[in-house]
Write a protein that holds these residues in place. Structure first.
Motif, mmCIF file in Angstrom:
data_model
loop_
_atom_site.group_PDB
_atom_site.id
_atom_site.type_symbol
_atom_site.label_atom_id
_atom_site.label_comp_id
_atom_site.label_asym_id
_atom_site.label_seq_id
_atom_site.Cartn_x
_atom_site.Cartn_y
_atom_site.Cartn_z
ATOM 1 N N PHE A 157 0.823 -1.216 0.000
ATOM 2 C CA PHE A 157 0.000 0.000 0.000
ATOM 3 C C PHE A 157 0.851 1.258 0.000
ATOM 4 O O PHE A 157 0.357 2.354 0.249
ATOM 5 N N LYS A 158 2.152 1.075 -0.242
ATOM 6 C CA LYS A 158 3.098 2.191 -0.387
ATOM 7 C C LYS A 158 3.091 3.102 0.829
ATOM 8 O O LYS A 158 3.009 4.331 0.717
ATOM 9 N N ILE A 159 3.149 2.504 2.004
ATOM 10 C CA ILE A 159 3.233 3.259 3.250
ATOM 11 C C ILE A 159 4.667 3.175 3.759
ATOM 12 O O ILE A 159 5.150 2.093 4.089
ATOM 13 N N PRO A 160 5.385 4.297 3.822
ATOM 14 C CA PRO A 160 6.765 4.271 4.339
ATOM 15 C C PRO A 160 6.809 3.851 5.801
ATOM 16 O O PRO A 160 5.889 4.125 6.574
ATOM 17 N N GLN A 161 7.903 3.210 6.153
ATOM 18 C CA GLN A 161 8.078 2.671 7.500
ATOM 19 C C GLN A 161 9.484 3.015 7.984
ATOM 20 O O GLN A 161 10.467 2.843 7.254
ATOM 21 N N ILE A 162 9.593 3.544 9.200
ATOM 22 C CA ILE A 162 10.904 3.853 9.804
ATOM 23 C C ILE A 162 10.985 3.119 11.128
ATOM 24 O O ILE A 162 10.211 3.385 12.049
ATOM 25 N N SER A 163 11.943 2.190 11.229
ATOM 26 C CA SER A 163 12.105 1.410 12.455
ATOM 27 C C SER A 163 13.133 2.073 13.362
ATOM 28 O O SER A 163 14.087 2.706 12.905
ATOM 29 N N TYR A 164 12.932 1.899 14.640
ATOM 30 C CA TYR A 164 13.826 2.452 15.650
ATOM 31 C C TYR A 164 14.692 1.378 16.303
ATOM 32 O O TYR A 164 15.551 1.701 17.135
ATOM 33 N N ALA A 165 14.464 0.075 15.957
ATOM 34 C CA ALA A 165 15.226 -0.978 16.638
ATOM 35 C C ALA A 165 15.505 -2.200 15.783
ATOM 36 O O ALA A 165 16.291 -3.055 16.194
ATOM 37 N N SER A 166 14.885 -2.340 14.618
ATOM 38 C CA SER A 166 15.082 -3.539 13.791
ATOM 39 C C SER A 166 16.416 -3.449 13.073
ATOM 40 O O SER A 166 16.660 -2.512 12.312
ATOM 41 N N THR A 167 17.256 -4.450 13.297
ATOM 42 C CA THR A 167 18.634 -4.394 12.771
ATOM 43 C C THR A 167 18.985 -5.566 11.849
ATOM 44 O O THR A 167 20.146 -5.702 11.461
ATOM 45 N N ALA A 168 18.014 -6.409 11.487
ATOM 46 C CA ALA A 168 18.327 -7.581 10.654
ATOM 47 C C ALA A 168 18.886 -7.143 9.308
ATOM 48 O O ALA A 168 18.331 -6.250 8.649
ATOM 49 N N PRO A 169 19.986 -7.752 8.849
ATOM 50 C CA PRO A 169 20.557 -7.382 7.539
ATOM 51 C C PRO A 169 19.594 -7.613 6.384
ATOM 52 O O PRO A 169 19.694 -6.951 5.345
ATOM 53 N N GLU A 170 18.665 -8.547 6.559
ATOM 54 C CA GLU A 170 17.716 -8.858 5.491
ATOM 55 C C GLU A 170 16.905 -7.629 5.085
ATOM 56 O O GLU A 170 16.524 -7.473 3.925
ATOM 57 N N LEU A 171 16.666 -6.733 6.032
ATOM 58 C CA LEU A 171 15.859 -5.552 5.750
ATOM 59 C C LEU A 171 16.598 -4.526 4.897
ATOM 60 O O LEU A 171 15.998 -3.530 4.480
#
Length: 902
Positions: A157-171
């Protein structure tokens, strides 16, 4: 439900201490012109099928309040989004990815078109749909597994997302998670930082331990991948902690880790609960101080994993994204109460948990002994420490706000509030603004994103240390693209300041190569480079060039020392001493002969041949000096010339003498005619003809192979390179030596044969028998020389033994000739001059006749008595006075034999 047939009024709460109404217990909603979504692990994962478990005070409430606080600051800032209010819809993920996915559907409801044809109200009225909030961007989630699950929905749905703690390299995969960004660095940076720490510690053999899930598995995978690419660190074991561990699972993990005891370092990408249980299992198995823990940011500087197991965790090195405590947030959070924070639907539960009290009959803690008053104060009536990700939550909200601000400036320039162009914000367009933001965050550090939406890697390095006064996490360094570590501030459980080892094999010493165990590059056996090999690289030994040997450390090659026979060497002193004595003795004989040149003894010895023989003897002694002198062009030339020349002179003269004697006596058997070529001149011609053959051979040798020096590295190439020496010598091979001496030896053998043939000469003849004894002795000397000289060809002392043997053999040969042939004559000349006078006159015919008569006398002596022989012999000859002198006056006959060579 967002779907209803009539509008329900909200139940007003009269008791300020009462928890919120049930319909709002699962989310927080703040009105605003632009609504941001929020995902926080307010509760832990539930057990026995329940979606949610106990409340998370720090990771849940602190972070959630950080987002609310940031929104308040932004809405109050006249320079950031002026006349535009930010709102929020915050959901609880309950630390479970599947539950978070269900919750995140709330964010996309406004973008899903609804079909009302199948909806009927009981009254027959048209259904009324509550308009859902349109979420323009989402802040969160915390866990990487949750962010991955949610990102797959939001990108649709083209909603931007900003994480504050997710560190997995896959992302970081921009093709799959193109709408995902984060203000924390990915674990690929963290894995690189942890690898740099392991390398700096000198640990090349480690195990890894990961919690099952994206965070743990991706972190370990990144660490293993980088270690393989970089090299130098081997993975002993890679273990995984199951999501739902069975009883005894952690004890099995500890036992598995102990299967590779040399891999003491354990790199952990595990959640907080798993870390605590691993440390507890190590403590139960009495492994305190054995393991060297290297923890990821999930451990960081948290107290909860190490509570009551401090001794097991001592020395653990942990990593945490660089952060700072936000004082403004501390003031804000400490001022929160039940009365001024009614927007947080979970705050009442936090209140109970934080102060250990109960809020009325609806409280979550039915067994609590005391009732909450509402007057409690955070930080005064309870412990408080700001959660580590508060800074990143605020940075994520501000990043979204700055992107919206620049988008508003570009699309609504000068328009107060939201303009029509921003009434329906395009998520892809907003993503472009997010990726281009650059500002100083809440901790005064730069917030930027790369093309994959990742923040730069900035980490603090901690070590958990126990001192006499306290236990604490102490910063020992930081990592920003490269490691900066202060090793001097580190402490270890052993109390030793030196870094403990975690290696499969100890480093090899200098001069040793590594023989790697198949399949494990960090495990090897050390093999010393033996013999003339040196350590060319870490894994190979190479042979030094032939003229070199390994140095003392066997890390390179050095020239082999070059030696030569020195004058002061014991192997040279004895031959020189003998040669000097021989030269003096020969000189004395020559001088004596010259002074008494016309006396009967000298004349009877054959003056011309004697001088030739003495010259040869002198040359034999002189040969010792060029044989011992330092090799050079001149010395090598003299060696070639003198090596066989002295012997050639000597034995050529002796051969001529013995041949003359043999021919005279053989001729006397047949007739009284004198043989040919027995005059002194003829003898000299024959002698020098024989010598010229030797000189011609030497000349040919000079032409065919000019003399030069060589360094023979094979002669003293011992098994121990330390004793190896290069021998500076003349280029005279054993074959050349045999050829040079061979002719002289041939003359010697021939002379010996003639000496044997003339052994029947009467005892009164004083030349043949001394020559015979000389040749017999000389043959014995050279028969002894051959096995000594060639038998020591493989000896390390070859040069010394062969040179000494050759020179002493030459000197002994000369000494035998000098002693047996000339010393008796010198003795008579000097000490008994009365015997050095003529006895009777003789003619050559008389001499030959005497020789004939002597032969006949010898033959008859074996057949008849002595008297009869003399009578018969006397009767068979004439009455010449010459013969009577020869036959009946022995002293005159003896004198005649003495003068046979005159």
């Amino acid at each position: 439900s967002d779907q209803m047939c009539l509008v329900n009024t909200q139940i007003q709460r009269t008791d300020p201490l009462m928890p919120p109404a049930p319909e709002y217990a699962h989310s927080i909603r703040l009105d605003g012109d632009i609504i941001l979504g929020g995902l926080f692990p307010v509760h832990a994962r539930g057990e026995r099928g329940a979606p949610c478990g106990e409340l998370k005070k720090e990771k849940g409430i602190h972070r959630l309040e950080a987002m609310l606080f940031a929104i308040d600051l932004i809405n109050k800032d006249p320079d950031l989004l002026p006349n535009v209010t930010l709102g929020a819809r915050i959901l609880d993920t309950c630390s479970r990815d599947t539950y978070a996915l269900e919750q995140s559907l709330t964010f996309v409801q406004a973008l899903i078109e609804r079909d009302s044809t199948d909806v009927r109200c009981a009254s027959g009225e048209q259904p009324i749909f509550a308009k859902p909030d349109k979420i323009v961007g989402v802040i969160g989630a915390a866990a990487s597994s949750v962010s991955i699950m949610v990102a797959n929905i939001l990108r649709l749905f083209k909603i931007p997302q900003i994480s504050y703690a997710s560190t997995a390299p896959e992302l970081s995969d921009n093709t799959r998670y193109d709408f995902f960004s984060r203000v924390v660095p990915p674990d690929s940076y963290q894995a690189q930082a942890m690898l740099d720490i392991v390398t700096a510690m000198g640990w090349n053999y480690v195990s890894t331990l990961a919690s099952e899930g994206n965070y743990g598995e991706s972190g370990v995978e990144a660490f293993v991948q980088i270690s393989r690419e970089t090299g130098g660190v081997c993975i002993a074991q890679s273990l995984k902690i199951p999501r739902e561990p069975r009883p005894g699972e952690f004890d099995k993990i500890i036992l598995r880790l102990l299967e590779t005891p040399n891999a003491r370092a354990v790199v952990m990408f595990a959640n907080e609960d798993d870390i605590r249980r691993v440390l507890d299992a190590a403590k139960r198995n009495n492994q305190t101080g054995h393991f060297l823990w290297v923890g990821s940011d999930s451990w960081g500087s948290k107290i909860s994993p190490v509570v009551q197991q401090e001794s097991v965790a001592e020395g653990a090195i942990t990593i945490l994204p660089k952060r700072a405590s936000i004082e403004a947030f501390d003031r804000y959070f400490k001022s929160r109460s039940l009365s001024n924070n009614r927007r947080n639907v979970w705050f009442a539960e936090f209140w109970e948990e934080n102060f250990g009290c109960k809020l009325g009959m609806h409280g979550k803690r039915p067994g609590s002994p005391k009732k909450c008053t509402g007057l409690e104060k955070v930080g005064r009536d309870s412990t408080y420490e700001q959660e580590g990700k508060v800074q990143f939550v605020m940075d994520a909200v501000y990043a979204m706000a700055y992107a919206l601000h620049r988008m508003h400036r570009d699309l609504c320039s000068g328009y107060p509030g939201l303009c029509p162009r921003m009434s329906n914000i395009d998520g892809k367009e907003l993503l472009g603004y997010i990726r281009n933001v650059s500002f100083n965050g809440s901790a005064k550090t730069l917030v930027v994103f790369n093309e994959n939406g990742d923040a730069p890697g900035r980490y603090d390095i901690y070590q958990y240390q126990i001192t006499n006064r306290s236990t604490e996490y102490r910063i020992i360094g930081h990592w920003t693209d490269q490691l900066h570590l202060n090793v001097r501030t580190m402490q270890w459980a052993s109390g030793d300041s030196s870094v403990p080892a975690s290696v499969c094999s100890l480093p090899c010493q200098t001069g040793e190569r590594k023989k790697v165990v198949k399949g494990v590059l960090c495990c090897w056996h050390c093999e010393r480079c033996e013999g003339y090999h040196y350590q060319a690289s870490e894994f190979t030994c190479q042979l030094c060039p032939y003229e070199q040997r390994p140095d003392q450390n066997r890390t390179g090659c050095q020239p082999i020392p070059i030696i030569k026979l020195e004058w002061h060497s014991p192997w040279a002193v004895a031959p020189i001493f003998i040669a000097i004595l021989g030269i003096l003795a020969t000189t004395f004989v020559v001088v004596t002969f010259v002074r008494h040149n016309d006396t009967p003894i000298v004349r009877a010895s054959g003056r011309e041949m004697s001088y030739v023989l003495l010259t040869g003897i002198f040359l034999c002694y002189v040969t010792t000096f060029p044989m011992i002198a330092a090799p050079g062009l001149a010395v090598c030339s003299f060696r070639r010339i003198f090596l066989g020349l002295g012997m050639c002179f000597s034995y050529a003269a002796l051969l001529t003498k013995t041949n003359r004697i043999h021919r005279i006596f053989e001729q006397g058997k047949r007739s009284v005619a004198a043989p040919r070529f027995i005059s002194p001149a003829s003898q000299l011609v024959i002698t020098f003809s024989l010598i010229s053959v030797q000189l011609m051979g030497v000349f040919v040798w000079f032409v065919a192979d000019p003399p030069h020096t060589i360094v023979d590295y094979g002669e003293q190439r011992t098994q121990d390179p330390e004793n190896a020496r290069g021998v500076l010598k003349c280029d005279i091979s054993d074959l050349s030596l045999i050829c040079s001496l061979g002719y002289s030896i041939l003359l010697m053998v021939t002379c010996t044969v003639y000496a044997i043939k003339t052994r029947g000469v009467p005892e009164t003849f004083n030349e043949a028998k001394p020559i015979g004894f000389t040749m017999y002795t000389t043959c014995i000397i050279w028969l002894a020389f051959i096995p000594i000289f060639f038998g020591t060809a493989q000896s390390a002392e070859r040069m010394y033994i062969q040179t000494a043997t050759l020179t002493v053999s030459l000197s002994l040969s000369a000494s035998v000739s000098l002693g047996m042939l000339y010393m008796p004559k010198v003795y008579i000349i000097i000490l008994h001059p009365e015997q050095n006078v003529p006895k009777c006159k003789r003619s050559f015919k008389a001499i030959v006749t005497a020789a004939t008569m002597t032969n006949k006398l010898s033959q008859l002596a074996s057949e008849r008595p002595n008297g009869e022989v003399k009578t018969e012999l006397c009767e068979s000859v004439d009455n010449s006075s010459e013969y009577r002198c020869l036959l009946y006056h022995n002293h005159c006959l003896r004198y005649t034999y003495i003068h046979l060579f005159i």
